[in-house]
Design a protein around this motif. Structure first.
Motif, PDB file in Angstrom:
ATOM      1  N   MET A 165       1.077  -1.351   0.036  1.00  0.00           N
ATOM      2  CA  MET A 165      -0.141   0.047   0.160  1.00  0.00           C
ATOM      3  C   MET A 165       0.974   1.138   0.146  1.00  0.00           C
ATOM      4  O   MET A 165       1.880   1.517   0.807  1.00  0.00           O
ATOM      5  CB  MET A 165      -1.024  -0.048   1.231  1.00  0.00           C
ATOM      6  N   ASN A 166       0.791   2.301  -0.817  1.00  0.00           N
ATOM      7  CA  ASN A 166       1.514   3.278  -1.065  1.00  0.00           C
ATOM      8  C   ASN A 166       0.627   4.485  -0.717  1.00  0.00           C
ATOM      9  O   ASN A 166      -0.112   4.901  -1.610  1.00  0.00           O
ATOM     10  CB  ASN A 166       2.138   3.336  -2.438  1.00  0.00           C
ATOM     11  N   ASP A 167       1.017   5.048   0.510  1.00  0.00           N
ATOM     12  CA  ASP A 167       0.203   6.371   0.842  1.00  0.00           C
ATOM     13  C   ASP A 167       1.017   7.589   0.543  1.00  0.00           C
ATOM     14  O   ASP A 167       2.171   7.852   1.210  1.00  0.00           O
ATOM     15  CB  ASP A 167       0.156   6.096   2.599  1.00  0.00           C
ATOM     16  N   ILE A 168       0.479   8.380  -0.123  1.00  0.00           N
ATOM     17  CA  ILE A 168       1.073   9.744  -0.621  1.00  0.00           C
ATOM     18  C   ILE A 168       0.266  10.859  -0.153  1.00  0.00           C
ATOM     19  O   ILE A 168      -0.819  10.845  -0.187  1.00  0.00           O
ATOM     20  CB  ILE A 168       1.071  10.026  -2.327  1.00  0.00           C
ATOM     21  N   VAL A 169       0.935  11.298   0.831  1.00  0.00           N
ATOM     22  CA  VAL A 169       0.216  12.752   1.690  1.00  0.00           C
ATOM     23  C   VAL A 169       0.571  14.169   1.199  1.00  0.00           C
ATOM     24  O   VAL A 169      -0.134  14.689   0.685  1.00  0.00           O
ATOM     25  CB  VAL A 169       0.905  12.900   3.145  1.00  0.00           C
ATOM     26  N   GLY A 170       2.019  14.246   0.493  1.00  0.00           N
ATOM     27  CA  GLY A 170       2.315  15.415   0.022  1.00  0.00           C
ATOM     28  C   GLY A 170       2.337  15.356  -1.989  1.00  0.00           C
ATOM     29  O   GLY A 170       2.031  14.435  -2.105  1.00  0.00           O
ATOM     30  N   GLY A 171       2.628  16.568  -2.037  1.00  0.00           N
ATOM     31  CA  GLY A 171       2.728  16.637  -3.669  1.00  0.00           C
ATOM     32  C   GLY A 171       1.378  16.981  -4.286  1.00  0.00           C
ATOM     33  O   GLY A 171       0.457  17.328  -3.693  1.00  0.00           O
ATOM     34  N   PRO A 172       1.423  16.858  -5.545  1.00  0.00           N
ATOM     35  CA  PRO A 172       0.292  17.262  -6.437  1.00  0.00           C
ATOM     36  C   PRO A 172      -0.686  16.347  -6.482  1.00  0.00           C
ATOM     37  O   PRO A 172      -1.982  16.565  -6.802  1.00  0.00           O
ATOM     38  CB  PRO A 172       0.933  17.669  -7.903  1.00  0.00           C
ATOM     39  N   ASN A 173      -0.508  15.106  -6.414  1.00  0.00           N
ATOM     40  CA  ASN A 173      -1.468  13.994  -6.334  1.00  0.00           C
ATOM     41  C   ASN A 173      -1.571  13.023  -5.080  1.00  0.00           C
ATOM     42  O   ASN A 173      -1.242  11.881  -4.997  1.00  0.00           O
ATOM     43  CB  ASN A 173      -1.224  13.130  -7.436  1.00  0.00           C
ATOM     44  N   PRO A 174      -1.927  13.710  -3.978  1.00  0.00           N
ATOM     45  CA  PRO A 174      -2.032  13.063  -2.767  1.00  0.00           C
ATOM     46  C   PRO A 174      -3.030  11.819  -2.760  1.00  0.00           C
ATOM     47  O   PRO A 174      -4.168  11.953  -3.480  1.00  0.00           O
ATOM     48  CB  PRO A 174      -2.427  13.909  -1.544  1.00  0.00           C
TER      49      PRO A 174
ATOM     50  N   MET B  95      -8.624   8.050   2.248  1.00  0.00           N
ATOM     51  CA  MET B  95      -7.613   7.493   1.279  1.00  0.00           C
ATOM     52  C   MET B  95      -7.982   6.643   0.115  1.00  0.00           C
ATOM     53  O   MET B  95      -9.044   5.991   0.371  1.00  0.00           O
ATOM     54  CB  MET B  95      -6.747   6.551   2.339  1.00  0.00           C
ATOM     55  N   ASP B  96      -7.277   6.459  -0.734  1.00  0.00           N
ATOM     56  CA  ASP B  96      -7.348   5.758  -2.088  1.00  0.00           C
ATOM     57  C   ASP B  96      -6.057   5.583  -2.549  1.00  0.00           C
ATOM     58  O   ASP B  96      -5.369   5.972  -3.518  1.00  0.00           O
ATOM     59  CB  ASP B  96      -8.073   6.603  -3.144  1.00  0.00           C
ATOM     60  N   ASP B  97      -5.269   4.420  -1.815  1.00  0.00           N
ATOM     61  CA  ASP B  97      -3.823   4.229  -2.061  1.00  0.00           C
ATOM     62  C   ASP B  97      -3.616   3.136  -2.908  1.00  0.00           C
ATOM     63  O   ASP B  97      -4.447   2.159  -2.970  1.00  0.00           O
ATOM     64  CB  ASP B  97      -3.328   3.867  -0.669  1.00  0.00           C
ATOM     65  N   LEU B  98      -2.665   3.112  -3.734  1.00  0.00           N
ATOM     66  CA  LEU B  98      -2.414   1.961  -4.435  1.00  0.00           C
ATOM     67  C   LEU B  98      -1.767   0.930  -3.844  1.00  0.00           C
ATOM     68  O   LEU B  98      -0.925   0.942  -2.879  1.00  0.00           O
ATOM     69  CB  LEU B  98      -1.371   2.645  -5.702  1.00  0.00           C
ATOM     70  N   SER B  99      -2.221  -0.285  -4.209  1.00  0.00           N
ATOM     71  CA  SER B  99      -1.875  -1.512  -3.495  1.00  0.00           C
ATOM     72  C   SER B  99      -0.795  -2.177  -4.839  1.00  0.00           C
ATOM     73  O   SER B  99      -1.336  -2.462  -5.883  1.00  0.00           O
ATOM     74  CB  SER B  99      -2.934  -2.496  -3.174  1.00  0.00           C
ATOM     75  N   THR B 100       0.463  -2.559  -4.426  1.00  0.00           N
ATOM     76  CA  THR B 100       1.209  -2.882  -5.375  1.00  0.00           C
ATOM     77  C   THR B 100       1.536  -4.507  -5.067  1.00  0.00           C
ATOM     78  O   THR B 100       1.728  -5.014  -3.790  1.00  0.00           O
ATOM     79  CB  THR B 100       2.311  -2.299  -5.702  1.00  0.00           C
ATOM     80  N   ALA B 101       2.361  -5.093  -6.057  1.00  0.00           N
ATOM     81  CA  ALA B 101       2.589  -6.617  -5.640  1.00  0.00           C
ATOM     82  C   ALA B 101       3.854  -6.471  -4.830  1.00  0.00           C
ATOM     83  O   ALA B 101       3.876  -7.492  -4.082  1.00  0.00           O
ATOM     84  CB  ALA B 101       2.963  -7.308  -7.057  1.00  0.00           C
ATOM     85  N   ARG B 102       4.838  -5.711  -4.689  1.00  0.00           N
ATOM     86  CA  ARG B 102       5.946  -5.657  -3.862  1.00  0.00           C
ATOM     87  C   ARG B 102       5.927  -4.285  -3.402  1.00  0.00           C
ATOM     88  O   ARG B 102       5.305  -3.462  -3.612  1.00  0.00           O
ATOM     89  CB  ARG B 102       7.184  -5.499  -4.750  1.00  0.00           C
ATOM     90  N   PRO B 103       6.679  -4.183  -2.273  1.00  0.00           N
ATOM     91  CA  PRO B 103       6.800  -2.968  -1.490  1.00  0.00           C
ATOM     92  C   PRO B 103       7.478  -1.710  -2.195  1.00  0.00           C
ATOM     93  O   PRO B 103       8.465  -1.057  -1.433  1.00  0.00           O
ATOM     94  CB  PRO B 103       7.298  -3.283  -0.015  1.00  0.00           C
TER      95      PRO B 103
ATOM     96  N   ASP C  27       4.322   7.100   2.926  1.00  0.00           N
ATOM     97  CA  ASP C  27       4.994   5.817   3.640  1.00  0.00           C
ATOM     98  C   ASP C  27       4.688   4.748   2.413  1.00  0.00           C
ATOM     99  O   ASP C  27       3.475   4.734   2.006  1.00  0.00           O
ATOM    100  CB  ASP C  27       4.596   5.579   4.808  1.00  0.00           C
ATOM    101  N   VAL C  28       5.265   3.670   2.687  1.00  0.00           N
ATOM    102  CA  VAL C  28       5.145   2.358   2.061  1.00  0.00           C
ATOM    103  C   VAL C  28       5.106   1.383   3.175  1.00  0.00           C
ATOM    104  O   VAL C  28       5.887   1.076   3.878  1.00  0.00           O
ATOM    105  CB  VAL C  28       6.259   2.058   0.885  1.00  0.00           C
ATOM    106  N   VAL C  29       3.856   0.509   3.185  1.00  0.00           N
ATOM    107  CA  VAL C  29       3.409  -0.242   4.084  1.00  0.00           C
ATOM    108  C   VAL C  29       3.413  -1.728   3.429  1.00  0.00           C
ATOM    109  O   VAL C  29       2.446  -1.664   2.551  1.00  0.00           O
ATOM    110  CB  VAL C  29       2.321  -0.125   4.993  1.00  0.00           C
TER     111      VAL C  29
END
Length: 135
Positions: free
Chosen positions: A1-10, A34-42, A124-126
């Protein structure tokens, strides 16, 4: 799960907070979506396997602790964990209390491991290791 808080596309944004929240070192009283991308690897550039979508609130006066309710949205079904967690614990565990789609009637648990955290941006990346039992 890739959680983006800052920048132009949180992918994680506050939607409500108490007047007290601005003075709180734990963000107590904040509610966010939140609407975080989930990826196969961290890693953010890894294959996208779904999204983690939901709400969370800061619920602790003593440490950053979040009460979260969200769905992992995959093409094969949805998994819905609910828990309260101390955010800065490197290793955390949460129960899976409900599922839908191909995982209907499922339950289980997830072990969380913080892979990276950027304190300046709040990103963060969890890594989630999930076990779901279903019928």
């Amino acid at each position: 799960m890739n959680d983006i808080v800052g920048g132009p596309n949180p992918t994680n944004i506050p939607i409500a907070m108490a007047n007290f929240t601005a003075q709180s070192p734990t963000y107590f009283g904040m509610i966010a979506a939140m609407d975080d991308l989930s990826t196969a690897r961290p890693r953010p550039n890894s294959e996208i396997v779904g999204r983690a979508q939901g709400l969370f609130g800061a619920t602790s006066l003593e440490e950053i602790g979040l009460y979260m309710t969200f769905s992992f949205v995959f093409t094969s079904g949805n998994i819905m964990p609910y828990w309260t967690q101390p955010f800065f614990n490197e290793h955390r565990e949460l129960p899976i209390v409900g599922c839908s789609g191909v995982y209907r009637l499922g339950h289980g648990s997830a072990l969380l491991n913080t892979v990276s955290y950027d304190s300046a941006l709040g990103d963060d990346v969890v890594q989630y290791n999930v076990v779901v039992l279903h019928y």
